[in-house]
Design a protein around this motif. Structure first.
Motif, short mmCIF file in Angstrom:
data_model
loop_
_atom_site.label_atom_id
_atom_site.label_comp_id
_atom_site.label_asym_id
_atom_site.label_seq_id
_atom_site.Cartn_x
_atom_site.Cartn_y
_atom_site.Cartn_z
N TYR A 1 -7.75 -4.25 -2.52
CA TYR A 1 -7.61 -6.02 -1.83
C TYR A 1 -7.64 -6.71 -3.03
CZ TYR A 1 -11.91 -7.42 -0.84
OH TYR A 1 -13.02 -7.89 -0.35
N ASP B 1 -7.50 -4.61 4.85
CA ASP B 1 -7.20 -5.10 3.54
C ASP B 1 -6.53 -6.58 3.78
OD1 ASP B 1 -8.64 -2.80 2.56
OD2 ASP B 1 -7.12 -2.22 2.42
N ILE C 1 -5.11 -7.70 -5.75
CA ILE C 1 -4.16 -8.23 -5.37
C ILE C 1 -3.75 -9.70 -5.49
CG2 ILE C 1 -2.70 -9.36 -3.34
CD1 ILE C 1 -4.22 -8.17 -1.53
N PHE D 1 1.31 -9.30 0.88
CA PHE D 1 0.62 -7.85 0.52
C PHE D 1 0.53 -7.47 1.87
CE2 PHE D 1 -3.28 -5.93 1.95
CZ PHE D 1 -2.35 -5.01 0.78
N SER E 1 -10.76 -0.65 -1.04
CA SER E 1 -10.60 -1.08 -1.29
C SER E 1 -9.81 -1.79 -2.21
CB SER E 1 -10.85 -2.06 -0.02
OG SER E 1 -9.99 -2.97 0.61
N SER F 1 0.64 -3.65 4.13
CA SER F 1 -0.32 -2.15 4.84
C SER F 1 -0.53 -2.19 5.41
CB SER F 1 -1.74 -3.42 4.03
OG SER F 1 -2.69 -1.42 4.14
N ARG G 1 -9.22 -9.27 4.38
CA ARG G 1 -9.24 -9.81 3.14
C ARG G 1 -8.68 -10.84 2.41
NH1 ARG G 1 -12.75 -4.15 2.38
NH2 ARG G 1 -14.43 -4.93 3.23
N ALA G 2 -6.63 -10.30 2.41
CA ALA G 2 -6.16 -10.95 1.50
C ALA G 2 -5.58 -12.61 2.34
CB ALA G 2 -5.02 -10.02 1.92
N ALA H 1 0.20 -12.00 3.73
CA ALA H 1 -0.55 -10.05 3.89
C ALA H 1 0.22 -10.28 5.50
CB ALA H 1 -1.97 -9.82 4.07
N SER I 1 0.67 -1.37 -0.01
CA SER I 1 0.10 0.12 -0.05
C SER I 1 0.76 1.40 -0.40
CB SER I 1 -0.82 0.01 1.54
OG SER I 1 -0.26 0.73 1.98
#
Length: 300
Positions: free
Chosen positions: A111, A129, A114, A122, A109, A124, A132-133, A140, A13
């Motif tokens: 995400y 986010d 990705i 990931f 978002s 961030s 969710r990843a 993540a 991010s």
């Protein structure tokens, strides 16, 4: 030649890559319109480096060590619009970072991009986010502010906790439910049975594949397992990695000692742990990513 599917890809991010605290404060206090004006008015002002900047810089330097197509790539994911994101790309150009792919989501978002970008990791500052990843099966972590250090050498050092990060949290569930003695007994009894994979297993496999392209004396990547486990619970970890055919350069079994000083001694560019308290402690010494996965992160 290496195709895109052979690359190791990190998504990051904009707030992890650069220090955007001032503009984010404007967004939170005054709203999107004021934030947009703030960014456009300052689009030629170079942003300060964020907590993940040294990691990204070292990561991209790996391409200079290998001939042929780039083997690593960084994707920028941002809640900025393309218009307000111009300041971010101007700063990327100023610092000479080879980042060309990005998704600007204008407040939403990012995400969901990705997986289409083929990302293995990931990073961030947004915990939602990151969760969710992880739900998409992608490694993540939420970066904990305050621990980034600029290292003098060009070796990229990743450090990982074991349970709920590299491995599943099956053993940690026993520890939380029944205590240390029950955990140790269960691990001794299951020493020959490999642990299940955690959210960072795939990233570690991709990282090792990249390491294998270098000679042992010239590899610019080094990995470490830094875990609170100790004997006899160490044996299952060692046998699990052996069963997976994954090699970790250094393994430190701390038996509950604080991890920070050991991470600093290793020179970690980033450390990943599932326990918020461990992350807060480690962040005093090195850049730290909280992995909100497993029993330690369940809402009671």
């Amino acid at each position: 030649m290496a195709g895109r599917q052979d690359r190791l890809v990190i998504a990051i991010s904009s707030r992890a890559l650069f220090n955007l605290q001032d503009s984010h404060r404007v967004f939170e206090e005054q709203g999107l319109e004021a934030f947009s004006s703030y960014q456009v008015e300052r689009e030629n002002d170079v942003l300060e480096k964020g907590d993940a900047f040294p990691l990204v810089e070292k990561f991209l330097q790996i391409n200079q060590r290998l001939e042929g197509d780039p083997r690593v790539e960084v994707i920028l994911l941002s809640r900025n619009s393309a218009d307000t994101g111009l300041r971010v790309f101007n700063s990327i150009e100023h610092y000479g970072l080879d980042i060309s792919r990005a998704a600007f989501c204008n407040g939403d978002s990012p995400y969901r991009y990705i997986a289409p970008f083929g990302c293995h990791l990931f990073l961030s500052t947004d915990g939602l986010d990151v969760r969710r990843a992880l739900e998409q099966g992608i490694a993540a972590a939420t970066l904990v502010a305050g621990g980034a250090r600029q290292r003098d050498d060009d070796t990229l050092r990743f450090a990982f906790d074991g349970d709920a990060v590299i491995f599943s949290d099956e053993a940690e569930q026993i520890f939380k439910r029944d205590g240390l003695a029950a955990f140790a007994a269960a691990e001794r009894a299951s020493a020959q049975k490999p642990l299940g994979g955690g959210p960072f297993k795939g990233f570690l496999e991709a990282l090792q594949k990249l390491q294998a392209e270098f000679g042992a004396d010239s590899c610019p990547i080094r990995t470490a397992l830094v875990t609170a486990r100790s004997a006899p619970a160490h044996e299952r970890v060692i046998r699990t990695l052996r069963a997976w055919n994954i090699r970790i350069d250094e393994s430190v079994f701390l038996g509950g000692l604080p991890k920070g000083e050991f991470l600093r001694a290793f020179g970690a560019d980033v450390f990943f742990d599932d326990q918020p308290s461990h992350c807060a402690s480690a962040a005093e010494h090195v850049a730290t990513g909280h992995v909100p996965h497993g029993v330690a992160n369940e809402v009671e």
